[in-house]
Enzyme design. Sequence first.
Site, PDB file in Angstrom:
ATOM      1  N   TRP A  20       0.857  -1.192   0.000  1.00 39.10           N
ATOM      2  CA  TRP A  20       0.000   0.000   0.000  1.00 39.10           C
ATOM      3  C   TRP A  20       0.898   1.249   0.000  1.00 39.10           C
ATOM      4  O   TRP A  20       1.856   1.314   0.779  1.00 39.10           O
ATOM      5  CB  TRP A  20      -0.904  -0.030   1.241  1.00 39.10           C
ATOM      6  CG  TRP A  20      -1.809   1.164   1.379  1.00 39.10           C
ATOM      7  CD1 TRP A  20      -2.466   1.827   0.382  1.00 39.10           C
ATOM      8  CD2 TRP A  20      -2.155   1.829   2.595  1.00 39.10           C
ATOM      9  NE1 TRP A  20      -3.214   2.858   0.910  1.00 39.10           N
ATOM     10  CE2 TRP A  20      -3.034   2.886   2.269  1.00 39.10           C
ATOM     11  CE3 TRP A  20      -1.818   1.628   3.941  1.00 39.10           C
ATOM     12  CZ2 TRP A  20      -3.576   3.744   3.219  1.00 39.10           C
ATOM     13  CZ3 TRP A  20      -2.350   2.482   4.895  1.00 39.10           C
ATOM     14  CH2 TRP A  20      -3.231   3.532   4.531  1.00 39.10           C
ATOM     15  N   ASP A  52      -1.240  -6.241   8.820  1.00 41.31           N
ATOM     16  CA  ASP A  52      -2.234  -5.230   8.444  1.00 41.31           C
ATOM     17  C   ASP A  52      -3.503  -5.961   7.999  1.00 41.31           C
ATOM     18  O   ASP A  52      -3.478  -6.719   7.026  1.00 41.31           O
ATOM     19  CB  ASP A  52      -1.667  -4.359   7.308  1.00 41.31           C
ATOM     20  CG  ASP A  52      -2.558  -3.155   7.032  1.00 41.31           C
ATOM     21  OD1 ASP A  52      -3.649  -3.062   7.639  1.00 41.31           O
ATOM     22  OD2 ASP A  52      -2.175  -2.307   6.207  1.00 41.31           O
ATOM     23  N   LYS A 108     -13.461  -0.641   5.308  1.00 43.94           N
ATOM     24  CA  LYS A 108     -14.054  -1.331   4.157  1.00 43.94           C
ATOM     25  C   LYS A 108     -15.156  -2.289   4.585  1.00 43.94           C
ATOM     26  O   LYS A 108     -16.241  -2.270   4.019  1.00 43.94           O
ATOM     27  CB  LYS A 108     -12.987  -2.107   3.369  1.00 43.94           C
ATOM     28  CG  LYS A 108     -11.601  -1.525   3.396  1.00 43.94           C
ATOM     29  CD  LYS A 108     -11.408  -0.350   2.482  1.00 43.94           C
ATOM     30  CE  LYS A 108     -10.140   0.375   2.882  1.00 43.94           C
ATOM     31  NZ  LYS A 108      -9.482   1.168   1.928  1.00 43.94           N
TER      32      LYS A 108
END
Length: 395
Positions: A129, A210, A245
């Site tokens: 990311w 993560d 999300k």
Amino acid sequence: MFQSLARLSPDSILGLMAQYRADTAPNKVDLGVGVYRDVAGNTPVLRCVRQAEQAVIYNQNTKSYVAPGGREEFNMRVEELVLGNTPGLTQQRYRTAQTPGGSGALRVGAELIRLSAPTATVYVSNPSWANHPALLGSSGLKLESYPYYDPAAHVLKFIETLEYLDQARVGDVVLLHACCHNPTGADWSLSQWQQVLDLLKHRQLIPFIDLAYQGFGRGLNEDVEGLRLIFAALPEALVAVSFSKNLGLYRERVGALIVQCEDSNRAEAVHSHVLKVARSIYSMPPDHGAAIAALVMGDATLKEDWVVELNSMRTRIEDMRALLTRHLNEATASTKFDFIKSQRGMFSLLGVSSKIVDQLRQRHVYMTADSRMNLAGIMPHNVAYVAESISICDS
Ligand code: LMR
């Protein structure tokens, strides 16, 4: 004072968001920032969230502070959701702090690592990311990237990953993506997680995981199988959790940092540092979204509805992966894009040059410069146009 500060170019993902918004073309397609979209192109407020939010507002009788570690019931629900019954639970070896989003958890985790092991190197996957280096590196930690994926061949570089990490020093930290790897969509199988675990154990490395897409890959439990394997076997581990999300709570900034330690006393001591770090950066996390998330996770009916909504978001993305692959195969008369349909989560890397990404933008198809596509931006009405554009620009 500020004369030395030159203007920066915009963030690679957020800058793209702004460019997309400014584009007035009716046929523009947003495959950029990682937000879920339904078939109509909306990023909806989930039903379970709407219901929980009404209850939160109705029952709220104060706006007074909560605490640097946030809501206790939220933290407890997060542990259940992420770690299930891993042994650390009964041994009271982990503690959780609510944070402002998964980004807050990554930053607090990085500060904690720097406090405990200032000379440790944090290994970040290549690619990763775009915001990982800034979130982890701004704490002053040294970062290094480890090979993860070959964007041209569309395959994991698993052997290289193991070989590279085998050179790390005792006590170094490895950032892992629990599921739905951002930006590649290429995840490890459970047997690959087991091999990574063996390596971490053998080299005495610390995993920092993560977890930003739990439920978007295969399911709420399936997506944390590798993570749970690691937490069950290693004395120390960290996980940064995001509800942006999977609960669609993006702007509410809901996340958590779970830190596992070798025993309960150590966990208490480490938690006191987590709270101090939080206090020194933002004092306390925002409460509203966490109150909603705690209610959804803790109420059987709301949770059931959440799982239904989450499954339908995941299925929609899977359907779009299959549809785009079919259109690309037809448009290019090849099977070279087959990899898209077997990857997981929101993203895949198209694997084309930034020049081709620019040409796609001329056709109002937006993706990040590394050719990351958010598959949730694909809809039945735009898929043919996207496939045709890729085929024209890539020929
Ligand atoms: C993304 O990867 O696009 C998302 O996680 C949003 C962001 O903040 O970058």
